[in-house]
Design an enzyme around this catalytic site. Structure first.
Site, PDB file in Angstrom:
ATOM      1  N   HIS A  52       0.600  -1.145   0.065  1.00 35.43           N
ATOM      2  CA  HIS A  52      -0.086   0.074  -0.154  1.00 35.43           C
ATOM      3  C   HIS A  52       0.779   1.120   0.119  1.00 35.43           C
ATOM      4  O   HIS A  52       2.088   1.069   0.213  1.00 35.43           O
ATOM      5  CB  HIS A  52      -0.843  -0.027   1.263  1.00 35.43           C
ATOM      6  CG  HIS A  52      -0.088  -0.078   2.461  1.00 35.43           C
ATOM      7  ND1 HIS A  52      -0.075  -1.090   3.362  1.00 35.43           N
ATOM      8  CD2 HIS A  52       0.434   1.112   3.081  1.00 35.43           C
ATOM      9  CE1 HIS A  52       0.523  -1.076   4.518  1.00 35.43           C
ATOM     10  NE2 HIS A  52       1.017   0.334   4.483  1.00 35.43           N
TER      11      HIS A  52
HETATM   12  C1  T46 Z   1       2.880   0.602   6.959  1.00 32.88           C
HETATM   13  C2  T46 Z   1       3.753  -0.456   6.990  1.00 32.88           C
HETATM   14  C3  T46 Z   1       5.297  -0.146   7.097  1.00 32.88           C
HETATM   15  C4  T46 Z   1      -4.715  -0.318  13.323  1.00 32.88           C
HETATM   16  O1  T46 Z   1      -5.765  -0.576  13.567  1.00 32.88           O
HETATM   17  N1  T46 Z   1      -3.725   0.511  13.710  1.00 32.88           N
HETATM   18  C5  T46 Z   1      -2.525   1.007  13.220  1.00 32.88           C
HETATM   19  O2  T46 Z   1      -1.799   1.679  13.680  1.00 32.88           O
HETATM   20  C6  T46 Z   1      -1.818  -0.087  12.288  1.00 32.88           C
HETATM   21  C7  T46 Z   1      -0.308   0.258  11.759  1.00 32.88           C
HETATM   22  C8  T46 Z   1      -2.640  -1.147  11.823  1.00 32.88           C
HETATM   23  N2  T46 Z   1      -3.927  -0.980  12.254  1.00 32.88           N
HETATM   24  C9  T46 Z   1      -4.668  -2.385  11.693  1.00 32.88           C
HETATM   25  C10 T46 Z   1      -5.191  -2.461  10.170  1.00 32.88           C
HETATM   26  C11 T46 Z   1      -5.120  -3.628   9.834  1.00 32.88           C
HETATM   27  O3  T46 Z   1      -6.607  -4.025   9.988  1.00 32.88           O
HETATM   28  O4  T46 Z   1      -4.091  -3.543  11.775  1.00 32.88           O
HETATM   29  C12 T46 Z   1      -4.425  -4.363  10.726  1.00 32.88           C
HETATM   30  C13 T46 Z   1      -2.979  -4.550   9.833  1.00 32.88           C
HETATM   31  O5  T46 Z   1      -2.358  -3.473   9.147  1.00 32.88           O
HETATM   32  P1  T46 Z   1      -1.836  -3.595   7.785  1.00 32.88           P
HETATM   33  O6  T46 Z   1      -2.301  -4.583   6.859  1.00 32.88           O
HETATM   34  O7  T46 Z   1      -1.952  -2.035   7.348  1.00 32.88           O
HETATM   35  O8  T46 Z   1      -0.112  -3.669   8.327  1.00 32.88           O
HETATM   36  P2  T46 Z   1       0.982  -3.758   7.317  1.00 32.88           P
HETATM   37  O9  T46 Z   1       2.120  -4.338   7.953  1.00 32.88           O
HETATM   38  O10 T46 Z   1       0.481  -4.172   5.892  1.00 32.88           O
HETATM   39  O11 T46 Z   1       1.211  -2.050   7.117  1.00 32.88           O
HETATM   40  C14 T46 Z   1       1.823  -1.483   8.223  1.00 32.88           C
HETATM   41  C15 T46 Z   1       1.079  -0.135   8.289  1.00 32.88           C
HETATM   42  O12 T46 Z   1      -0.364  -0.291   8.497  1.00 32.88           O
HETATM   43  C16 T46 Z   1       1.468   0.956   7.264  1.00 32.88           C
HETATM   44  O13 T46 Z   1       0.996   2.162   7.536  1.00 32.88           O
HETATM   45  O14 T46 Z   1       3.501   1.890   6.338  1.00 32.88           O
HETATM   46  O15 T46 Z   1       3.347  -1.134   8.296  1.00 32.88           O
END
Ligand code: T46
Length: 136
Positions: A52
């Site tokens: 993303h």
């Molecule tokens: C990024 C990379 C480096 C939350 O509720 N609060 C939060 O602060 C975060 C980071 C995530 N979430 C929830 C959203 C999703 O349902 O946790 C779940 C997993 O998040 P995501 O799939 O976006 O995780 P990554 O590891 O793909 O990405 C993360 C960050 O979301 C993003 O901002 O830049 O790490």
């Protein structure tokens, strides 16, 4: 010459004979006030994360244990960097598609963000990202 997508900052090391201590503070390694901190750990073997971009969010990523390969893409160029030291932080600004690959089993990736979590700031669709990148 195009600017590098990979922006690394040095994180001061204040360890001594007792062990390590790394410091990220505003005006030092941190170029923005931190509104949120999260960390990614226990990533299952073979799993990649990210896929993303953000419209506004700025983040500093520090691999405080183990290693991870970060891939950044601005719509035209891709650059990769392996983070494997708490002495280096990767700054990721808005408009960059990011992926995280090759997590070591012991990897702990700590992320300092300049805003609270906001799903509307994410672009999670690659085609939408390409359109967004082309319009910038
Ligand atoms: C990024 C990379 C480096 C939350 O509720 N609060 C939060 O602060 C975060 C980071 C995530 N979430 C929830 C959203 C999703 O349902 O946790 C779940 C997993 O998040 P995501 O799939 O976006 O995780 P990554 O590891 O793909 O990405 C993360 C960050 O979301 C993003 O901002 O830049 O790490």
């Amino acid at each position: 010459m195009k600017a590098s997508l990979v922006q690394l900052v040095d994180i001061p090391q204040r360890g001594d004979s007792r062990g390590g201590l790394s410091v990220a503070e505003l005006g030092g390694a941190l170029p923005f006030p931190v509104r949120r901190v999260y960390w990614i750990y226990g990533t299952e073997p073979g799993v990649s994360r990210g896929f993303h971009a953000h419209k506004k969010l700025r983040q500093l990523c520090v691999c405080v244990a183990g290693s991870v390969r970060m891939s950044l893409f601005d719509g035209r160029h891709e650059e990769n960097i392996v983070l494997d030291s708490s002495a280096k932080g990767l700054l990721i600004g808005p408009g960059l598609w990011r992926e995280m690959h090759d997590f070591s089993p012991d990897c702990v990736l700590m992320v300092f963000a300049d805003a609270e979590y906001d799903e509307s700031d994410y672009i999670r669709n690659r085609t939408e990202f390409m359109d967004y990148a082309a319009s910038r």
